[in-house]
Design a protein around this motif. Structure first.
Motif, PDB file in Angstrom:
ATOM      1  N   SER A   2       0.821  -1.210   0.000  1.00 55.22           N
ATOM      2  CA  SER A   2       0.000   0.000   0.000  1.00 55.22           C
ATOM      3  C   SER A   2       0.855   1.259   0.000  1.00 55.22           C
ATOM      4  O   SER A   2       0.450   2.289  -0.536  1.00 55.22           O
ATOM      5  CB  SER A   2      -0.946   0.011   1.203  1.00 55.22           C
ATOM      6  OG  SER A   2      -0.208  -0.056   2.411  1.00 55.22           O
ATOM      7  N   GLU A   3       2.081   1.183   0.617  1.00 49.82           N
ATOM      8  CA  GLU A   3       2.925   2.372   0.652  1.00 49.82           C
ATOM      9  C   GLU A   3       3.474   2.742  -0.727  1.00 49.82           C
ATOM     10  O   GLU A   3       3.922   3.864  -0.939  1.00 49.82           O
ATOM     11  CB  GLU A   3       4.092   2.179   1.627  1.00 49.82           C
ATOM     12  CG  GLU A   3       5.080   1.090   1.251  1.00 49.82           C
ATOM     13  CD  GLU A   3       4.675  -0.277   1.779  1.00 49.82           C
ATOM     14  OE1 GLU A   3       5.518  -1.192   1.764  1.00 49.82           O
ATOM     15  OE2 GLU A   3       3.523  -0.414   2.222  1.00 49.82           O
ATOM     16  N   THR A   6       0.909   5.295  -3.332  1.00 56.34           N
ATOM     17  CA  THR A   6       0.978   6.760  -3.422  1.00 56.34           C
ATOM     18  C   THR A   6       1.961   7.228  -4.495  1.00 56.34           C
ATOM     19  O   THR A   6       1.594   8.037  -5.357  1.00 56.34           O
ATOM     20  CB  THR A   6       1.344   7.373  -2.064  1.00 56.34           C
ATOM     21  OG1 THR A   6       0.309   7.064  -1.126  1.00 56.34           O
ATOM     22  CG2 THR A   6       1.487   8.886  -2.165  1.00 56.34           C
ATOM     23  N   ALA A 165      10.258  11.649  -0.564  1.00 58.98           N
ATOM     24  CA  ALA A 165       9.279  10.604  -0.848  1.00 58.98           C
ATOM     25  C   ALA A 165       9.824   9.570  -1.833  1.00 58.98           C
ATOM     26  O   ALA A 165       9.416   8.408  -1.804  1.00 58.98           O
ATOM     27  CB  ALA A 165       8.004  11.225  -1.398  1.00 58.98           C
ATOM     28  N   ALA A 171      10.092   3.240  -3.972  1.00 65.17           N
ATOM     29  CA  ALA A 171       9.205   4.373  -4.224  1.00 65.17           C
ATOM     30  C   ALA A 171       9.512   5.010  -5.581  1.00 65.17           C
ATOM     31  O   ALA A 171       8.609   5.363  -6.343  1.00 65.17           O
ATOM     32  CB  ALA A 171       9.339   5.412  -3.112  1.00 65.17           C
TER      33      ALA A 171
END
Length: 229
Positions: A2-3, A6, A165, A171
């Motif tokens: 889920s991270e 984004t 981020a 990411a």
């Protein structure tokens, strides 16, 4: 898992923001699709590849830049937001109906992924872009799309502002996945439209792609600017 959602969604929004405004490259892609769908599919992949390449370069450098200027991170975010707002404002100012001020095709960002300055000029160049093999079409559209540095500036502003981020490899990879997928899907949608329609996209529809695409850029700028310094 889920991270990673984004940064993936952020990348998708960034990819659509740079791909949706339609100009010369989009017109050429539509015309390519009217002549030969296979060639147009390769051309669309070339446009999306440039978006992904610029995004990857910016993602690799953005976190490094952000980590070395952490004391003024908020101001860097604000400066990046201003750059994006200027890009969006120029694009939105050009998104006018024919005969009202400057044509939407004069906008700078459009010359990147799937658009470009001078959408009308794309129509005038039809004779130059004769049908080619898919491989040659891919290379040609990579070269044409890469000529506009605004895409690089766009992604540099985004990734520098989001340095923290995107600092982890996961990411950053998720962000690039979103960029590449969104850009490629949009370009392939244009190919489908061109192959089915067989005629030039209406001016009103093209203007709305400018408004939606640059609206995304403006919204992204506001998002990264907050909280203010």
């Amino acid at each position: 898992m889920s991270e990673l959602m984004t940064p993936t969604l952020a990348g998708a929004a960034a990819g659509l923001g740079v791909a949706m405004p339609m100009g010369a490259m989009s017109v050429l892609l539509l015309q390519e699709a009217m002549r030969d769908r296979r060639t147009a599919v390769a051309a669309a992949a070339g446009i999306a590849a440039v978006d992904l390449g610029y995004a990857a370069l910016a993602t690799a450098l953005g976190p490094w830049v952000a980590s070395h200027i952490s004391p003024v991170e908020a101001w860097v975010r604000l400066a990046s937001a201003v750059i994006l707002l200027v890009i969006a404002a120029r694009g939105l100012a050009g998104a006018r109906p024919p005969g009202v001020g400057a044509a939407a095709s004069d906008s700078g960002l459009g010359a990147s992924a799937g658009s470009g300055s001078g959408a009308g000029s794309g129509a005038g160049q039809v004779g130059v872009f004769v049908q080619a093999r898919p491989g040659k079409a891919f290379v040609r559209y990579v070269g044409l799309t890469a000529l506009n540095p605004t895409t690089a500036l766009y992604f540099a502003a985004l990734t520098t502002a989001q340095g923290a981020a995107l600092r982890t490899g996961a990411a950053g990879g998720a962000f690039l996945l979103g960029v590449g997928a969104a850009s490629l899907l949009w370009q392939q949608a244009l190919v489908t439209l061109g192959s089915l329609a067989g005629t030039r996209i209406p001016d009103r529809a093209r203007i709305w792609t400018f408004r939606l695409g640059y609206g995304l850029v403006a919204a992204y700028a506001v998002k990264i600017a907050l909280p203010l310094p």
